[in-house]
Design an enzyme around this catalytic site. Sequence first.
Site: not given
Length: 340
Positions: A58, A211, A213-214, A217
């Site tokens: 990352y 979620l 990746r949103g 959300s």
Amino acid sequence: MTLRTRTLGTTGPQVSALGLGCMGMSGMYGDADRAESVATIHAALEAGVTLLDTGDFYGMGHNELLINEALRTAPAALRENALISVKFGALRGPGGDWYGFDGSPAAVKTFAAYSLQRLGVDHIDVYRPARLDPDVPIEETVGAIAELVEKGYVRHIGLSEVGADTIRRAAATAPIADLQIEYALISRGPEREILPTLSELGIAVTAYGVLSRGLISGHVTLGQEYAATDFRAHSPRFQGENLRHNLTLVESLRKIAEQKGVSVAQIAIAWVLAQGPLHDTDIVPLVGARTRGRLGEALGALDVTLDAADLAAIEAAVPVDAAAGERYAPAQMAMLDSER
């Protein structure tokens, strides 16, 4: 503060019922603010979150160094409560290009040595290959991690995005604490074979992408633009008509959330939290909050109770396989042993 806890399988550690996924703090979803990222990790620890999830790739080590900074600057009592889960094996170039995965024993030990240094710790709590290396038997990869466990550099062994057969082979080699896999209302593939296998073997789930990746959300709208380096710019579920369709599912979910007086994100996370008892295995959602505000919203999901009627209504609003588009682009889907 203390949160409810769950155990990572029959052999793993006790962790908070919600974990913090730190990937988004290192540029995978666009720019992130370093000071706010550190503050968010501190806020998570103060709220009783004990599980921090990262990967050595990352930001090419950036995320591990960020966690190091956050832990060094946190109060000692909170720092001591933190458990770090690390994924390894992804090969990347200076420009961010992906070159596959290396699960060979020598690579496993080399990756671990660098992670220990970047994190500033003497052991990694849960260590896992990010993906299955098709050229290295899982027994060799897990066996190398088991050697690190024997020497005290690693406490527990995890897996990530592997299928039922690979899980069985790994578990026959050494004790496995948990499988990390994408699991959400619109990503329910693990229910077919993987969750029953984990239940049988006493292995827990750390669920990422809860979620999507949103996407579910409640904060994504049509017309949003993403930088080329943002995962969502290439995710099939965020493209064109796929996005339009998927946001209609979110609006159906929003109606249920409003009836319960909670946010869309909270009901989506609460749904994942409720699945553990239904599948007879501990499931710990990893929330990828990058700000204290989003973290606070996610933590609120722990106070949401879903009864049978709520779960039925959610299932009706977002049926299995209702999402449009795969969860990864084709090249990345091909790397997933869990999808074979």
